[in-house]
Design an enzyme around this catalytic site. Structure first.
Site, PDB file in Angstrom:
ATOM      1  N   HIS A 195      35.186  62.269  39.483  1.00  0.00           N
ATOM      2  CA  HIS A 195      34.765  60.890  39.689  1.00  0.00           C
ATOM      3  C   HIS A 195      35.231  59.994  38.554  1.00  0.00           C
ATOM      4  O   HIS A 195      34.947  58.788  38.528  1.00  0.00           O
ATOM      5  CB  HIS A 195      33.234  60.882  39.790  1.00  0.00           C
ATOM      6  CG  HIS A 195      32.668  59.697  40.448  1.00  0.00           C
ATOM      7  ND1 HIS A 195      32.148  58.646  39.755  1.00  0.00           N
ATOM      8  CD2 HIS A 195      32.570  59.375  41.748  1.00  0.00           C
ATOM      9  CE1 HIS A 195      31.732  57.733  40.613  1.00  0.00           C
ATOM     10  NE2 HIS A 195      31.978  58.139  41.816  1.00  0.00           N
ATOM     11  N   LYS A 197      37.521  57.730  36.064  1.00  0.00           N
ATOM     12  CA  LYS A 197      38.534  56.711  36.314  1.00  0.00           C
ATOM     13  C   LYS A 197      39.053  56.235  34.969  1.00  0.00           C
ATOM     14  O   LYS A 197      38.366  55.484  34.273  1.00  0.00           O
ATOM     15  CB  LYS A 197      37.944  55.521  37.067  1.00  0.00           C
ATOM     16  CG  LYS A 197      37.167  55.904  38.336  1.00  0.00           C
ATOM     17  CD  LYS A 197      35.832  55.225  38.376  1.00  0.00           C
ATOM     18  CE  LYS A 197      34.845  55.845  39.331  1.00  0.00           C
ATOM     19  NZ  LYS A 197      35.268  56.412  40.536  1.00  0.00           N
ATOM     20  N   ASP A 202      51.321  56.296  27.209  1.00  0.00           N
ATOM     21  CA  ASP A 202      52.122  56.604  26.014  1.00  0.00           C
ATOM     22  C   ASP A 202      51.305  57.243  24.898  1.00  0.00           C
ATOM     23  O   ASP A 202      51.689  57.152  23.723  1.00  0.00           O
ATOM     24  CB  ASP A 202      52.782  55.330  25.445  1.00  0.00           C
ATOM     25  CG  ASP A 202      53.889  54.789  26.351  1.00  0.00           C
ATOM     26  OD1 ASP A 202      54.319  55.528  27.265  1.00  0.00           O
ATOM     27  OD2 ASP A 202      54.313  53.637  26.134  1.00  0.00           O
ATOM     28  N   HIS A 409      30.039  47.628  41.614  1.00  0.00           N
ATOM     29  CA  HIS A 409      30.360  49.018  41.333  1.00  0.00           C
ATOM     30  C   HIS A 409      30.325  49.260  39.824  1.00  0.00           C
ATOM     31  O   HIS A 409      30.572  50.372  39.373  1.00  0.00           O
ATOM     32  CB  HIS A 409      31.761  49.250  41.906  1.00  0.00           C
ATOM     33  CG  HIS A 409      32.160  50.647  42.078  1.00  0.00           C
ATOM     34  ND1 HIS A 409      33.229  51.180  41.434  1.00  0.00           N
ATOM     35  CD2 HIS A 409      31.669  51.629  42.841  1.00  0.00           C
ATOM     36  CE1 HIS A 409      33.384  52.439  41.805  1.00  0.00           C
ATOM     37  NE2 HIS A 409      32.447  52.744  42.648  1.00  0.00           N
TER      38      HIS A 409
HETATM   39  C1  LIG Z   1      27.615  55.849  43.636  1.00  0.00           C
HETATM   40  O1  LIG Z   1      26.667  55.977  44.620  1.00  0.00           O
HETATM   41  C2  LIG Z   1      27.070  55.549  45.897  1.00  0.00           C
HETATM   42  C3  LIG Z   1      25.925  55.710  46.817  1.00  0.00           C
HETATM   43  O2  LIG Z   1      25.372  56.981  46.706  1.00  0.00           O
HETATM   44  C4  LIG Z   1      28.243  56.353  46.367  1.00  0.00           C
HETATM   45  O3  LIG Z   1      28.657  55.938  47.644  1.00  0.00           O
HETATM   46  C5  LIG Z   1      29.332  56.127  45.401  1.00  0.00           C
HETATM   47  O4  LIG Z   1      30.462  56.867  45.791  1.00  0.00           O
HETATM   48  C6  LIG Z   1      28.837  56.595  44.075  1.00  0.00           C
HETATM   49  N1  LIG Z   1      29.840  56.546  43.107  1.00  0.00           N
HETATM   50  C7  LIG Z   1      30.593  55.552  42.775  1.00  0.00           C
HETATM   51  C8  LIG Z   1      31.717  55.187  43.657  1.00  0.00           C
HETATM   52  O5  LIG Z   1      30.405  54.980  41.753  1.00  0.00           O
HETATM   53  C1  LIG Z   2      36.182  50.438  46.133  1.00  0.00           C
HETATM   54  C2  LIG Z   2      35.013  51.285  45.906  1.00  0.00           C
HETATM   55  O1  LIG Z   2      34.924  51.951  44.910  1.00  0.00           O
HETATM   56  N1  LIG Z   2      34.106  51.249  46.821  1.00  0.00           N
HETATM   57  C3  LIG Z   2      32.904  51.991  46.760  1.00  0.00           C
HETATM   58  C4  LIG Z   2      31.831  51.016  47.031  1.00  0.00           C
HETATM   59  O2  LIG Z   2      30.623  51.610  47.270  1.00  0.00           O
HETATM   60  C5  LIG Z   2      30.633  52.534  48.293  1.00  0.00           C
HETATM   61  C6  LIG Z   2      29.238  52.982  48.487  1.00  0.00           C
HETATM   62  O3  LIG Z   2      28.442  51.922  48.831  1.00  0.00           O
HETATM   63  C7  LIG Z   2      31.559  53.664  47.953  1.00  0.00           C
HETATM   64  O4  LIG Z   2      31.571  54.626  48.983  1.00  0.00           O
HETATM   65  C8  LIG Z   2      32.933  53.112  47.752  1.00  0.00           C
HETATM   66  O5  LIG Z   2      33.779  54.118  47.304  1.00  0.00           O
END
Ligand SMILES: *[C@@H]1O[C@H](CO)[C@@H](O)[C@H](O)[C@H]1NC(C)=O
Ligand SMILES: CC(=O)N[C@H]1CO[C@H](CO)[C@@H](O)[C@@H]1O
Ligand SMILES: *[C@@H]1O[C@H](CO)[C@@H](O)[C@H](O)[C@H]1NC(C)=O
Ligand SMILES: *[C@@H]1O[C@H](CO)[C@@H](O)[C@H](O)[C@H]1NC(C)=O
Ligand SMILES: *[C@@H]1O[C@H](CO)[C@@H](O)[C@H](O)[C@H]1NC(C)=O
Ligand SMILES: *[C@@H]1O[C@H](CO)[C@@H](O)[C@H](O)[C@H]1NC(C)=O
Ligand SMILES: *[C@@H]1O[C@H](CO)[C@@H](O)[C@H](O)[C@H]1NC(C)=O
Ligand SMILES: *[C@@H]1O[C@H](CO)[C@@H](O)[C@H](O)[C@H]1NC(C)=O
Length: 486
Positions: A195, A197, A202, A409
Site C-alpha cells: 500500500h 506510495k 537518482d 485520501h
Molecule cells: C483506506 O480505507 C478505504 C476504506 O476501507 C479503502 O477503500 C482504501 O483502499 C484504504 N486505503 C487507502 C486507499 O488509503
Molecule cells: C484514487 C484513489 O486512491 N481512490 C481511492 C479512494 O477511496 C476509495 C475508497 O473509498 C479507494 O478504493 C480508492 O482506491
C-alpha cells in the site's frame, strides 16, 4: 500506562534501540571512509539500478556515480497536494505545490533512475471506461514516464499483486519500453497488500504521500505528500525500503527471517537525519510497516505515529481517510484501540488539543461513525479535555461519472513539534500486515527569519484551511450518507 514513559513495549524497544545504536554508531564510524568513485552501473537483468554497495558495509554510493558524488546534499522539502476539481477554498487560503507539477518536475530532474512503489497504477481514463477531461494530467504523466525511459533513465516499479486496476495497461506499456516491474505478493507473504506510495529518483530525491499512480489522484481525490530533493542521505535510506519490495517481488521470494545488514537503516526515531533544509535546522526519518518489512533500525510506522502523538504538548491535528479502532480485514474483526487510546491519553493527561478530520464519501463504511462519535464524546471543556472530530466531504458535483473518487485520501498528522506524512489508514491492518511508509519531520524555527515557516507550521495551515472550510462538518450536522449538502 504512564503517558510520560509510554507503554512497556515501547520502553523495551527504546532500550534495545539504544543498545543497538551503540553498535551501529561504531559500524557507521568504520564505514565512513570514502567510497571508490565507480560509476553506478545499470544491470537491468539483475535488478533495478540501486546505490552500489561500498565495501561490505551498508554505505552506498548515490546513483549517478562521480558526477553526483561531488554534488553535496542541499536538502529541500516541499509539501505537495492535489485538490479535487471544483472544490474551491476561500480565496487567500494557503496551498501546497500541485502534485502533478511536482511529479513532472521530478521526472525532468531524473538522470539515472526512477524507482516507484505504488499500490496500483491507473493513469488513463480508459482503464475504468471513463471519458473525462480530468484524466488528462494522468495521461500526460504516463507520457512523461515513457519519455524518461527514452532518455535512458531506468524505471523500476514495485506494485501490489493482485492488482486493483486489472484493466490498466500502464505497466505493460512501460515494461515494453524497458521499465522493470515487480509484483509483490503481499497477500501471500503477510496477508496484506503493498500500500506504500513513494518515489526515489537518482538516489537523491524522494516523493512520499497518499497518492497512488492514479489519474484521479491528480484531479479528483484530495491527496497530500512531500517532495524532498537533493537529499541523498534520506533518499538512499528510503531506497532500502524500496529494495525490500524488490527482493520480495522476485520469483519464489520468501520473507527473510532477518534482513541482510545492507537493508538496515541508520536513520530512525532514535537517530534521525539532522541537516539544514533551506537553512532551517531539520530532523527527519522514514518509518515503515508491517514489522516484517522493517529491517534492523527501521522505525515501525505505528511507533512513529505513537511517538509523535506522545511528544505533543499543545495540539494534535490529524487528517485520515479511515478511522477504525478495530481490524478491518480480519475475520472475525478484533478491537484495536491503540491509536484511539493514545489520542484520549494525550487529551486527558496533557490537555493536548486533539482534532481529527476523517473523510467521508460515497464509499465510506457507515460503521465508522460510532467510533467517531465515541471519540467526540470524550471531549469535556469543563475538564480541559479538548477533542473534536469532523468529517470532510468532497462535493461530488457534476463528477458523479467517476467511480472511487471525490474523497479525501490524505493521511497526515501535525503537532507543534512534528509533521507526519503517511500512507496508512488508521486501523490495525495497515500497521500489522499492509506495507506502508511514513515520514516524520521536525523543523526548528530559525532565529529571525521572517517569511520562513517550518514544515509543521505549513502543514498546520493546510489542516486549518481544511478544518475551517465548508467541506468539513461536525458529526451532529453530518448527513448519514456523507453526501454534501451545499
Ligand atoms: C483506506 O480505507 C478505504 C476504506 O476501507 C479503502 O477503500 C482504501 O483502499 C484504504 N486505503 C487507502 C486507499 O488509503
Ligand atoms: C484514487 C484513489 O486512491 N481512490 C481511492 C479512494 O477511496 C476509495 C475508497 O473509498 C479507494 O478504493 C480508492 O482506491
Ligand atoms: C474493465 O473493462 C471491462 C470491459 O471494458 C469493464 O466491463 C470492467 O468494468 C472494467 N473493470 C474495471 C475494474 O474497471
Ligand atoms: C539510449 O541507449 C541506447 C542504447 O545504448 C542508445 O542507442 C541511445 O542513443 C541512447 N539514447 C539516449 C537519448 O541517450
Ligand atoms: C538540486 O540542486 C541543484 C543545485 O542547486 C538544482 O539545480 C536542482 O534543481 C536541484 N534539484 C531538484 C530536483 O530540486
Ligand atoms: C544488499 O545486497 C544484496 C546482495 O548484493 C543485494 O541483492 C541487495 O539488493 C542489497 N540491498 C540493498 C538494500 O542495497
Ligand atoms: C488547560 O490546558 C491547557 C493546556 O495544557 C493549560 O494551559 C491550562 O492551564 C489548562 N487549564 C486548566 C483549567 O486546567
Ligand atoms: C461542472 O461544474 C462546474 C462548477 O461546479 C463547472 O464550472 C463546470 O463547467 C461543470 N462541468 C461540466 C462538464 O458540466
Amino acid at each position: 500506562m504512564g503517558a510520560k514513559a509510554g507503554p512497556p513495549e515501547l520502553q523495551v524497544l527504546g532500550t534495545l534501540a539504544v543498545l543497538w545504536l551503540g553498535g551501529v554508531t561504531l559500524i557507521y564510524l568504520l564505514w565512513q571512509g570514502p567510497c571508490p568513485p565507480t560509476r553506478g552501473q545499470l544491470h537491468p537483468e539483475e535488478g533495478p539500478a540501486r546505490p552500489q554497495d561500498c565495501g561490505s558495509g551498508p554505505a552506498s554510493e548515490p546513483l549517478g556515480g562521480e558526477a553526483q558524488q561531488q554534488q553535496p546534499d542541499a536538502c529541500r522539502l516541499v509539501l505537495v497536494e492535489s485538490s479535487p476539481q471544483d472544490m474551491p477554498f476561500a480565496s487567500g487560503s494557503p496551498s501546497a505545490q500541485p502534485l502533478a507539477q511536482a511529479w513532472l518536475q521530478l521526472l525532468d530532474a531524473a538522470q539515472e533512475s526512477v524507482h516507484i512503489a505504488s499500490y496500483y497504477w491507473s493513469l488513463t481514463g480508459s482503464d475504468i471506461g471513463v471519458q473525462d477531461p480530468s484524466s488528462q494530467p494522468g495521461e500526460a504523466l504516463l507520457q512523461k514516464l515513457q519519455q524518461t525511459l527514452d532518455r535512458n533513465v531506468s524505471l523500476a516499479v514495485a506494485t501490489s499483486h493482485p492488482t486493483l486496476a486489472r484493466n490498466s495497461t500502464d505497466l505493460k506499456m512501460l515494461a515494453a519500453r524497458g521499465a522493470q516491474v515487480r509484483y509483490v505478493p503481499m497477500g501471500h507473504l503477510t496477508r496484506g497488500v503493498l500500500h506504500s506510495k513513494f518515489w526515489v529518483v537518482d538516489g537523491r530525491h524522494v516523493y512520499l504521500g497518499s497518492a497512488n499512480m492514479d489519474w484521479r489522484s491528480l484531479t479528483q481525490v484530495k491527496e497530500l505528500g512531500a517532495v524532498i530533493s537533493n537529499c541523498s542521505r534520506l533518499a538512499r535510506d528510503l531506497e532500502k525500503t524500496f529494495q525490500t519490495y524488490w527482493v520480495l517481488g522476485a520469483p519464489k521470494a520468501v520473507l527473510p527471517k532477518h534482513w541482510p545488514h545492507n537493508f538496515s537503516s541508520h536513520i530512525n526515531h532514535f537517530q534521525p537525519l539532522r541537516a539544514h533544509f533551506d537553512g532551517v535546522p531539520t530532523t527527519a526519518y522514514f518509518s515503515a510497516s508491517p514489522p516484517q518489512l522493517c529491517p534492523h533500525g527501521r522505525t515501525r510506522d505505528l511507533d512513529a505515529l505513537l511517538m509523535v502523538m506522545r511528544e505533543a504538548r499543545q495540539f494534535i491535528y490529524a487528517s485520515v481517510m479511515d478511522y477504525f479502532p478495530t481490524t478491518r480485514f480480519s475475520h472475525p474483526a478484533r478491537y484495536w484501540p491503540v491509536l484511539d487510546n493514545a489520542l484520549r491519553e494525550v487529551a486527558f493527561d496533557r490537555h493536548v488539543q486533539v482534532r481529527l478530520l476523517v473523510s467521508c464519501g460515497l464509499n465510506t463504511d457507515p460503521r465508522m461513525r460510532p467510533y467517531l462519535q465515541s471519540l467526540q464524546a470524550f471531549s469535556n471543556p469543563a475538564a480541559n479535555i479538548s477533542v473534536d472530530v469532523k468529517v470532510f466531504i468532497v462535493p461530488v458535483g457534476n463528477h458523479s461519472n467517476i467511480p472511487f473518487s471525490r474523497v479525501n485520501h490524505s493521511k497526515f498528522m501535525v503537532t507543534e513539534k512534528a509533521a507526519y506524512i503517511g500512507t496508512s489508514n488508521w486501523s490495525e491492518d495497515y500497521f500489522s500486515s499492509t506495507s506502508g511508509v511514513g515520514l516524520v519531520v521536525s523543523q526548528r524555527p530559525p532565529g529571525a527569519g521572517p517569511g520562513v515557516s517550518t514544515v509543521q507550521q505549513q502543514l498546520r495551515q493546510l489542516f486549518e484551511r481544511d478544518w475551517s472550510s465548508r467541506y468539513a462538518v461536525g458529526l451532529d450536522r453530518q448527513a448519514q450518507d456523507c453526501t454534501w449538502k451545499g
